[in-house]
Design an enzyme around this catalytic site. Structure first.
Site, mmCIF file in Angstrom:
data_model
loop_
_atom_site.group_PDB
_atom_site.id
_atom_site.type_symbol
_atom_site.label_atom_id
_atom_site.label_comp_id
_atom_site.label_asym_id
_atom_site.label_seq_id
_atom_site.Cartn_x
_atom_site.Cartn_y
_atom_site.Cartn_z
ATOM 1 N N ALA A 148 -5.303 -40.947 -5.436
ATOM 2 C CA ALA A 148 -4.536 -41.521 -4.332
ATOM 3 C C ALA A 148 -4.685 -40.845 -2.965
ATOM 4 C CB ALA A 148 -3.052 -41.548 -4.713
ATOM 5 N N ALA A 149 -5.056 -39.562 -2.915
ATOM 6 C CA ALA A 149 -5.086 -38.863 -1.615
ATOM 7 C C ALA A 149 -6.114 -39.502 -0.682
ATOM 8 C CB ALA A 149 -5.405 -37.384 -1.826
ATOM 9 N N PRO A 150 -5.842 -39.508 0.629
ATOM 10 C CA PRO A 150 -4.699 -38.888 1.328
ATOM 11 C C PRO A 150 -3.447 -39.760 1.382
ATOM 12 C CG PRO A 150 -6.210 -39.790 2.929
ATOM 13 C CD PRO A 150 -6.851 -40.031 1.585
ATOM 14 N N LYS B 102 -3.879 -45.941 0.963
ATOM 15 C CA LYS B 102 -3.652 -47.140 0.143
ATOM 16 C C LYS B 102 -2.312 -47.081 -0.570
ATOM 17 C CE LYS B 102 -8.644 -47.508 -0.467
ATOM 18 N NZ LYS B 102 -8.920 -46.195 0.186
ATOM 19 N N CYS C 51 -16.318 -46.359 -1.532
ATOM 20 C CA CYS C 51 -16.827 -46.458 -0.156
ATOM 21 C C CYS C 51 -18.325 -46.166 -0.164
ATOM 22 C CB CYS C 51 -16.068 -45.514 0.788
ATOM 23 S SG CYS C 51 -16.141 -43.786 0.326
#
Length: 316
Positions: free
Chosen positions: A124-126, A129, A246
């Site tokens: 999840a970081a940073p 989302k 990405c």
């Protein structure tokens, strides 16, 4: 500004060769052009604290020029100031807005979380989302946001608190282990997986492509298979899994999906979002349904990105 020819020489040779294997020469030129151009700063309003109308009114008052994002009502493209300027504003410091790349906003929209649902964000970081998901849920429900790296975990915690995303529980764990720990607990799962970052390569940042290698891509693909299996295990039957990276290569994108379709009880779903920079994923020599995923190509507005939507089938 660098030329396309110069960009080809700067980038790792194997990466450039891989682009030509995946895309037509014209598309490769467009991708390289997208890596050369300075991108606009993009952001979204944090609807837990603010709203898009007040934000646009404020920007007009202080002469910040912007453009609405056609496919996301809470997103803006900033035309005349950079990220550092935005970060000095009180509305940024108070968590009223969140600076986020446009393609990064896509996976939560595809996930389409609803009020009251239980959502898992595996890596999840940073918190871009994670906090966007909390916005889409109107702050009602539950989100478990996981991060393995301790420093990034602290950054995630900070951003979640700053954005007022009170429905988020932040944990520091191995994503590969979450499926065993939380078997069939979640309505929806977001797996924005660690990747080689090819979509973020830029001419003005050597560090963005300096550490890239085929070896690293292959190592990441092994991790991605473990993570997608874990995400699948944590998902309830008929639950939705959004897989995103990405990066541009097939090893971390199409091949991972093909592996999932062969080894997990999932089906691919169509992505109903119109982005001019998006093309269908390649299903050449793979499961024909893989072209339901999208690949977002680098441009003036967007980084390169890959997004797929899957559903966990009920076991007969």
């Amino acid at each position: 500004m660098a030329t396309i020819l110069e960009m080809k020489k700067r980038l790792p040779k194997e990466f450039v060769n891989n682009l030509y294997e995946m895309f037509t020469p014209g598309t490769v030129d467009n991708i390289l052009k997208g890596m050369i151009e300075k991108r606009y700063t993009t952001l979204r309003v944090n609807t837990l604290k603010y709203n898009i109308q007040d934000l646009m009114k404020y920007f007009k008052e202080i002469n910040i020029k912007f453009e609405r994002v056609l496919w996301y009502k809470d997103g803006l493209i900033i035309k005349n100031v950079n990220e550092k300027y935005i970060q000095k504003l009180d509305i940024y410091k108070k968590g009223y807005i969140y600076i986020q790349s446009l393609p990064s906003m896509v996976p939560p929209l595809i996930l389409n979380p609803k009020e009251g649902e239980k959502i898992l964000d595996v890596t999840a970081a940073p918190g871009s989302k994670t906090t966007q998901i909390a916005n889409l849920m109107n702050g009602k429900g539950y989100i478990l946001a996981n991060e393995l790296d301790k420093m990034r975990y602290e950054k995630l915690k900070y951003n979640v608190e700053l954005q007022g995303a009170n429905i988020v529980e932040v944990i520091n764990n191995r994503g590969e282990k979450l499926g065993e720990k939380y078997q069939e607990k979640f309505d929806k799962v977001l797996l924005d997986t660690p990747c080689s970052g090819e979509g973020r390569f830029t001419a003005y940042d050597v560090q963005s492509y300096k550490v890239w290698s085929i070896k690293k891509v292959n190592e990441l693909a092994k991790l991605q298979k473990k993570l997608i299996r874990s995400a699948y295990m944590a998902l309830k039957p008929q639950g939705i899994l959004v897989y995103s990276t990405c990066t541009l290569n097939k090893q971390e994108n199409e091949y991972i999906l093909n592996w999932a379709l062969e080894n997990l009880n999932v089906e691919m779903l169509e992505i109903d979002l119109q982005l001019k920079e998006a093309i269908k994923a390649s299903n050449e020599n793979l499961d024909k349904n893989i072209n339901k995923a999208i690949k977002i190509l680098p441009s003036k507005n967007t980084e390169g990105f890959f997004v797929a939507k899957l559903r966990k089938k009920t076991i007969d």
